[in-house]
Scaffold this motif. Sequence first.
Motif, short mmCIF file in Angstrom:
data_model
loop_
_atom_site.label_atom_id
_atom_site.label_comp_id
_atom_site.label_asym_id
_atom_site.label_seq_id
_atom_site.Cartn_x
_atom_site.Cartn_y
_atom_site.Cartn_z
N GLU A 1 -13.44 -8.10 2.90
CA GLU A 1 -13.00 -6.76 3.30
C GLU A 1 -11.88 -6.22 2.42
N LYS A 2 -11.39 -7.02 1.50
CA LYS A 2 -10.30 -6.57 0.64
C LYS A 2 -10.81 -5.61 -0.41
N VAL A 3 -10.15 -4.46 -0.54
CA VAL A 3 -10.57 -3.43 -1.48
C VAL A 3 -9.62 -3.43 -2.66
N ALA A 4 -10.18 -3.39 -3.88
CA ALA A 4 -9.33 -3.39 -5.08
C ALA A 4 -8.47 -2.14 -5.11
N MET A 5 -9.09 -0.98 -4.88
CA MET A 5 -8.33 0.27 -4.83
C MET A 5 -8.99 1.23 -3.85
N CYS A 6 -8.26 1.63 -2.84
CA CYS A 6 -8.80 2.58 -1.88
C CYS A 6 -8.71 4.00 -2.45
N ALA B 1 5.70 2.46 -19.14
CA ALA B 1 6.17 1.49 -18.16
C ALA B 1 5.05 0.48 -17.87
N ASP B 2 5.42 -0.78 -17.89
CA ASP B 2 4.49 -1.87 -17.55
C ASP B 2 5.13 -2.65 -16.42
N ILE B 3 4.57 -2.51 -15.22
CA ILE B 3 5.14 -3.14 -14.02
C ILE B 3 4.17 -4.20 -13.50
N CYS B 4 4.67 -5.43 -13.41
CA CYS B 4 3.85 -6.54 -12.90
C CYS B 4 4.65 -7.30 -11.85
N VAL B 5 4.19 -7.25 -10.60
CA VAL B 5 4.77 -8.05 -9.53
C VAL B 5 3.74 -9.15 -9.25
N SER B 6 4.05 -10.36 -9.68
CA SER B 6 3.04 -11.41 -9.74
C SER B 6 2.50 -11.82 -8.37
N TYR B 7 3.37 -11.94 -7.37
CA TYR B 7 2.92 -12.36 -6.04
C TYR B 7 3.49 -11.42 -4.98
N PRO B 8 3.03 -10.18 -4.94
CA PRO B 8 3.60 -9.22 -3.99
C PRO B 8 3.25 -9.57 -2.56
N LYS B 9 4.25 -9.41 -1.69
CA LYS B 9 4.06 -9.66 -0.26
C LYS B 9 4.00 -8.34 0.49
N ASP B 10 3.53 -8.39 1.74
CA ASP B 10 3.43 -7.16 2.53
C ASP B 10 4.78 -6.45 2.63
N ALA B 11 5.85 -7.25 2.68
CA ALA B 11 7.19 -6.65 2.81
C ALA B 11 7.60 -5.91 1.55
N SER C 1 -4.11 -2.12 0.90
CA SER C 1 -4.09 -2.67 2.27
C SER C 1 -2.99 -2.03 3.11
N SER C 2 -2.07 -1.29 2.45
CA SER C 2 -1.01 -0.56 3.17
C SER C 2 -1.13 0.93 2.85
N ARG C 3 -2.36 1.43 2.95
CA ARG C 3 -2.65 2.81 2.51
C ARG C 3 -1.88 3.87 3.29
N GLU C 4 -1.38 3.52 4.47
CA GLU C 4 -0.64 4.51 5.26
C GLU C 4 0.64 4.96 4.55
N LEU C 5 1.13 4.14 3.61
CA LEU C 5 2.36 4.50 2.89
C LEU C 5 2.13 5.66 1.92
N VAL C 6 0.92 5.82 1.43
CA VAL C 6 0.63 6.88 0.46
C VAL C 6 -0.30 7.95 1.04
N LEU C 7 -0.74 7.75 2.28
CA LEU C 7 -1.66 8.69 2.90
C LEU C 7 -1.00 10.06 3.05
#
Length: 427
Positions: free
Chosen positions: A256-261, A183-193, A223-229
């Motif tokens: 402050e942006k982290v590539a991968m938490c 699987a190759d998944i690319c969402v070019s401009y993902p939004k917070d929603a 940046s939405s780590r609570e979803l996978v915490l």
Amino acid sequence: MNYAVSHNVQQLNVVCFPEKDFEFPLSLVSSQSIKHLSLKACFSSESNRRSHFRNYSFSPASTLELPALTTLDLHSVILCNDEADKCVGIISKCANLKNLTLRNFKTMGSNGCCIFHPRLSNLKLEHGCVKVVNVVAPQLENLYIRSCNAEFVISAPDLASLLYKGSCPLLRSTDGFCSLEKADICVSYPKDADAHQIVNLLLQLHNVHFLTLNLEIVELLSSSRELVLHQPSPFVNLKRLYIYPHRKYLLEQSPEKVAMCTELQSYLLDGSPLCTFTMVLREEIAANKLMDELQLLLKEEKDNIRTNSAHVEREKAPVESHEPKKLKIGGTIAQIKEHWENMGSQIQLTKEQGCLIIQKLQRIEELLAKLPATNRAKIQPCFTSMCAEAKITISKLADCIKIQCDENQSRSSIYFHELATALEPSP
């Protein structure tokens, strides 16, 4: 068309140049022999393409009666759905169809379409303008979706390969993608929603072996780590995870942006401890690009140094002349001026090239400093070697400047001596 069909052609490519509204007569391509068919509309400009896109269509009652057809490519068309079953009726009488490609397509008569075929193996959808696309293909193995702003509902229990590139992650399976290998998944401009939908999509890919995600997805989920915490990793068979940036040279992200938490990394990898993990960062791509440019620049400078050295040697060689020497005072002064002006231009050019080499080295060093140790270790040996090569090149550039200055001073001394001698009064 009739001539081609009457001679049992097996591959037919039809290109239309629509200048007004019309319906393509599909009955012209009714054949027992055609295996590969391509129907494409060409437009003289982007504005014409947009205006004719709405009007260029197949007849609503038309179907392709091609029992031998295995490959169909439709480009810049409006498909006319059967309102009764919302199905793309154009392929309903192509019993042996294996490969279907729809490019620049939309539907007429409804906001969505259903692509149903019992033997379809490969489906490619590009630049679709519909709201909902239902795919029902029990033998579908490969699905490619690109730039289609639609919601996709997939029923394909044998699907092995999925490539999805779009601006929103509206994709779900009624079978859970149980047979998915890649699987190759690319969402070019993902939004917070989009974060919730992306997590839901990842849950559906639980059985995938080779997974590719774009870095923008990873940055959003970090940046939405609570979803996978505290969530268990859904991937139990993952063999390779590859992450790359879709927007390669967008480096001005907030500090402050982290590539991968760490929480997201655990979510993706903990279920498959033997998984090979590769993450390419924008700084890494930019550094490699700069090193390629610097390598080319150093090669050019080496060639220039060799050429200039050969030229200086030729200039040093005495030129014998058997004719009596005639000295023109004005000409001698002009020669002195020309040599000094040329030397100034050459020194300035050499200086600029040396500064450019140093600037590129500094920029590469800044990019490497931002990389994690593992990513930096892959580039560092090449950068160290390039620094040594740049040092030698700059040293040779400095030597060239010194040689040019010495040679110019020597020539000027000769010219001034000749000038002084010419001005002495005759005895």
